[in-house]
Write an enzyme that holds these catalytic residues in place. Structure first.
Site, PDB file in Angstrom:
ATOM      1  N   ASP A   1     -21.686 -21.527 -38.951  1.00 61.41           N
ATOM      2  CA  ASP A   1     -21.685 -21.156 -40.364  1.00 61.41           C
ATOM      3  C   ASP A   1     -22.684 -22.009 -41.144  1.00 61.41           C
ATOM      4  O   ASP A   1     -22.793 -23.223 -40.927  1.00 61.41           O
ATOM      5  CB  ASP A   1     -20.267 -21.364 -40.923  1.00 61.41           C
ATOM      6  CG  ASP A   1     -20.105 -20.848 -42.339  1.00 61.41           C
ATOM      7  OD1 ASP A   1     -20.275 -19.644 -42.543  1.00 61.41           O
ATOM      8  OD2 ASP A   1     -19.803 -21.664 -43.222  1.00 61.41           O
TER       9      ASP A   1
ATOM     10  N   ASP B   1      -3.814 -11.611 -36.393  1.00 60.18           N
ATOM     11  CA  ASP B   1      -3.557 -12.840 -35.649  1.00 60.18           C
ATOM     12  C   ASP B   1      -4.144 -12.749 -34.244  1.00 60.18           C
ATOM     13  O   ASP B   1      -4.686 -11.710 -33.828  1.00 60.18           O
ATOM     14  CB  ASP B   1      -2.060 -13.141 -35.602  1.00 60.18           C
ATOM     15  CG  ASP B   1      -1.219 -11.913 -35.276  1.00 60.18           C
ATOM     16  OD1 ASP B   1      -1.601 -11.171 -34.350  1.00 60.18           O
ATOM     17  OD2 ASP B   1      -0.187 -11.693 -35.938  1.00 60.18           O
TER      18      ASP B   1
ATOM     19  N   ASP C   1       3.366  -9.695 -40.424  1.00 62.76           N
ATOM     20  CA  ASP C   1       3.369 -10.359 -41.733  1.00 62.76           C
ATOM     21  C   ASP C   1       2.236  -9.887 -42.637  1.00 62.76           C
ATOM     22  O   ASP C   1       2.084 -10.373 -43.759  1.00 62.76           O
ATOM     23  CB  ASP C   1       3.313 -11.881 -41.562  1.00 62.76           C
ATOM     24  CG  ASP C   1       2.006 -12.368 -40.939  1.00 62.76           C
ATOM     25  OD1 ASP C   1       1.162 -11.527 -40.553  1.00 62.76           O
ATOM     26  OD2 ASP C   1       1.835 -13.604 -40.829  1.00 62.76           O
TER      27      ASP C   1
ATOM     28  N   GLU D   1     -23.523 -20.227 -19.272  1.00 62.89           N
ATOM     29  CA  GLU D   1     -24.470 -20.018 -20.366  1.00 62.89           C
ATOM     30  C   GLU D   1     -23.718 -19.998 -21.691  1.00 62.89           C
ATOM     31  O   GLU D   1     -23.300 -18.951 -22.184  1.00 62.89           O
ATOM     32  CB  GLU D   1     -25.230 -18.707 -20.133  1.00 62.89           C
ATOM     33  CG  GLU D   1     -26.077 -18.737 -18.864  1.00 62.89           C
ATOM     34  CD  GLU D   1     -26.580 -17.363 -18.465  1.00 62.89           C
ATOM     35  OE1 GLU D   1     -26.334 -16.391 -19.210  1.00 62.89           O
ATOM     36  OE2 GLU D   1     -27.231 -17.248 -17.404  1.00 62.89           O
TER      37      GLU D   1
ATOM     38  N   ASP E   1      -2.563  -7.072 -36.509  1.00 60.41           N
ATOM     39  CA  ASP E   1      -1.449  -7.963 -36.844  1.00 60.41           C
ATOM     40  C   ASP E   1      -0.287  -7.702 -35.898  1.00 60.41           C
ATOM     41  O   ASP E   1       0.368  -6.665 -35.973  1.00 60.41           O
ATOM     42  CB  ASP E   1      -1.038  -7.709 -38.298  1.00 60.41           C
ATOM     43  CG  ASP E   1       0.262  -8.397 -38.685  1.00 60.41           C
ATOM     44  OD1 ASP E   1       0.624  -9.388 -38.032  1.00 60.41           O
ATOM     45  OD2 ASP E   1       0.910  -7.929 -39.646  1.00 60.41           O
TER      46      ASP E   1
END
Length: 551
Positions: A216, A38, A34, A271, A30
């Site tokens: 996913d 990130d 906060d 690739e 971070d």
């Protein structure tokens, strides 16, 4: 000496042998203070990943999102959520990663969107049967007044997989399907607009220089015709089992999507790869996801879920290499990720723990931490010797266990809430990393803020407490990755040693002999120069220990 040899498909593409490091952005580093990791935090820690010796990084979602499911509920697939930074921060991260020889893979979530996505907002504002609604899976309810869901499907997170709309005049309307949280409506992949829209998403990130996508729920997207009722095997994990193929997983039509995506990637230089999160059983079926015109890799969850037993480990390694090689793909190897109990804990559990259930203080079969770490180190050293590509989940190189004692009030995984606390979910493997033992939040943030509480015991596991320390888990990983590259084990032919003692498995990969004493009595070391061990050894190899020897 060996019953047969397993040979990976030859080829010099980087992804066939890569070690890919998974970053869960909100828990990695971070920079803003906060309490949430990130993109600038990732950029600031790339030197440590280069020193570790990985080949690529894979980022879990950082897109615009209400964060109902830690970013897997995407509201805009072509922008960065302010929680994680800006597109400029992303571009800088990619530039800095490439400068260090690290490739960048990003997550893509095609099975569903957030209910805040522009498409879904348009859908609920439109009439039943409209083109806008056709991008999702809307159906009228069953029963005289449509008060019952269209079928009996349940969500992966628990509870029903359908939610009913309330129309603008206040009357009950159609139902929409969400195999995950209520806020994650499933897309209709029979819709041309959905297909074309995701082509554009892929190109957006490819144009920014990404080297590929982890996809996913790559076994999802297509649902069986007619959406038939289905009763889930409660003993299986949340993604099904070999005994069951639900009508919403692993349908044949999904392969047309991956062929389309492969064509998009092949229109770019370099690739670029697709890696499938496909919870599909058996391995012979999973291999369909990595045929030469579809994806490049698929996570080997069958390997991840194999018990720490010698016979079972040998069988799954044999099967993995042969089944993936049969379609021209390398096998992948993985022990932990952001959806499963960390293997430093999982390998010492004494009770079943289906995928997605998680662990908490009231769980049964809780681990022995010392045994768990010892087994995890042995399993890792075994894994990193195998031919093919390996995945490392952030923090496993520190020997992090599952965080079991996360307070109920601090938990965020929707599984915990949708099951009224009966399943703890995945928060325990997502706790922010410890970088510096004596810093606020152990160096995760400058302010001491952390979105999930870090166990006090993690102070001793912080990265700076392990750098240069002989026999530390971090040094074991760093050494193993260097040896893996030096001796080319990922490209080598695996030759089994059939004279391995009871409770052990042994094999050769090139110049390296690997012996893992999984559940046997102490045994003699193989002849040769010891290159590395998972635990300190003398003149014998004890149980739960792996050794690499140069022969």
């Amino acid at each position: 000496m060996n019953s047969h040899a397993e040979t990976p498909v030859t080829g010099n593409e980087w992804w066939r042998t890569a070690v890919i490091y998974q970053i869960y952005p909100r828990s990695f580093a971070d920079a803003s203070g906060d309490g949430v990791g990130d993109l600038r935090g990732i950029t600031g820690r790339l030197d440590q990943l280069e020193a570790l010796g990985v080949d690529a990084i894979w980022l879990s979602p950082f897109y615009t999102s209400p964060q109902r499911d830690a970013g897997y509920d995407v509201a805009d697939f072509t922008d960065v959520d302010p929680l994680f930074g800006t597109l400029a921060d992303f571009d800088e991260m990619v530039t800095e990663a490439h400068a260090r020889g690290l490739r960048v893979i990003v997550d893509i979530v095609p099975n569903h969107t957030s209910d805040q996505h522009e498409w879904f907002q348009q859908a609920i504002a439109a009439a039943p049967g409209s083109p806008e609604r056709d991008k999702y899976i809307f159906r009228p309810g069953r029963g005289p007044s449509g008060a019952e869901p269209p079928n009996n499907w349940v969500s992966v997170f628990g509870g029903p997989a359908w939610t009913r709309l309330v129309d603008t005049d206040g009357t009950p309307g159609e139902w929409y399907l969400h195999l995950f949280d209520t806020s994650q409506p499933d897309l209709n992949w029979a819709n041309d607009g959905v297909l074309a829209g995701f082509d554009d998403v892929l190109r957006f990130w490819l144009d920014r220089g990404v080297d590929g996508f982890r996809v996913d729920v790559a076994h999802g997207l297509i649902k069986a015709e007619g959406l038939p009722d289905f009763v889930v095997d409660e003993s299986a994990g949340s993604m099904g089992s070999e005994a069951q193929t639900p009508p919403f997983w692993a349908q044949e039509g999904v392969h047309d999507v991956w062929r389309r995506w492969r064509r998009v990637l092949e229109s770019y230089e370099g690739e670029r790869i697709l890696a499938a999160e496909a919870w599909v059983y058996p391995l012979s079926k999973m291999a369909k996801w990595v045929r030469s015109d579809e994806m490049h890799q698929a996570f080997n969850f069958a390997y991840l879920e194999t018990p720490w037993e010698a016979a079972a480990m040998r069988e799954i390694i044999d099967l993995s290499i042969s089944e993936f090689a049969a379609v021209g793909a390398p096998s992948t190897w993985v022990l932990s990720n952001h959806d499963v109990v960390r293997h430093a804990t999982r390998l010492s559990l004494s009770a079943d723990n289906p995928q997605g259930h998680g662990l908490g203080p009231r769980s049964i079969g809780l681990p022995n931490p010392v045994q768990g770490l010892r087994r995890a180190r042995a399993a890792t050293l075994l894994m990193l010797a195998l031919p093919g590509s390996s995945y490392i989940y952030q923090g496993e190189e520190l020997g992090l266990p599952e965080a079991i004692d996360v307070p109920d009030e601090a938990r965020e995984d929707p599984t915990f809430f949708r099951t009224n606390g009966e399943r703890y979910g995945r928060d325990g493997c997502r706790v922010p990393l410890p970088w510096n033992a004596d810093a606020p939040a152990y160096g995760f943030s400058t302010t001491g803020a952390a979105w999930l509480p870090q166990p006090e015991a993690w102070r001793d596991l912080a990265r700076d407490a392990q750098v240069g320390v002989p026999d530390s888990t971090l040094e074991m990983y760093t050494t193993a990755l260097a040896l893996r590259r030096e001796f080319g084990t990922a490209m080598a032919t695996l030759e089994w040693l059939d004279d391995a003692p009871d409770g052990c498995i042994g094999f050769r990969v090139g110049e390296v002999t690997v012996l893992a004493n999984i559940d046997g009595e102490p045994v003699s070391l193989p002849a040769g120069e010891v290159l590395g061990t998972s635990s300190p050894i003398t003149d014998t190899l004890p149980a739960d220990t792996t050794v690499w020897v140069r022969t």
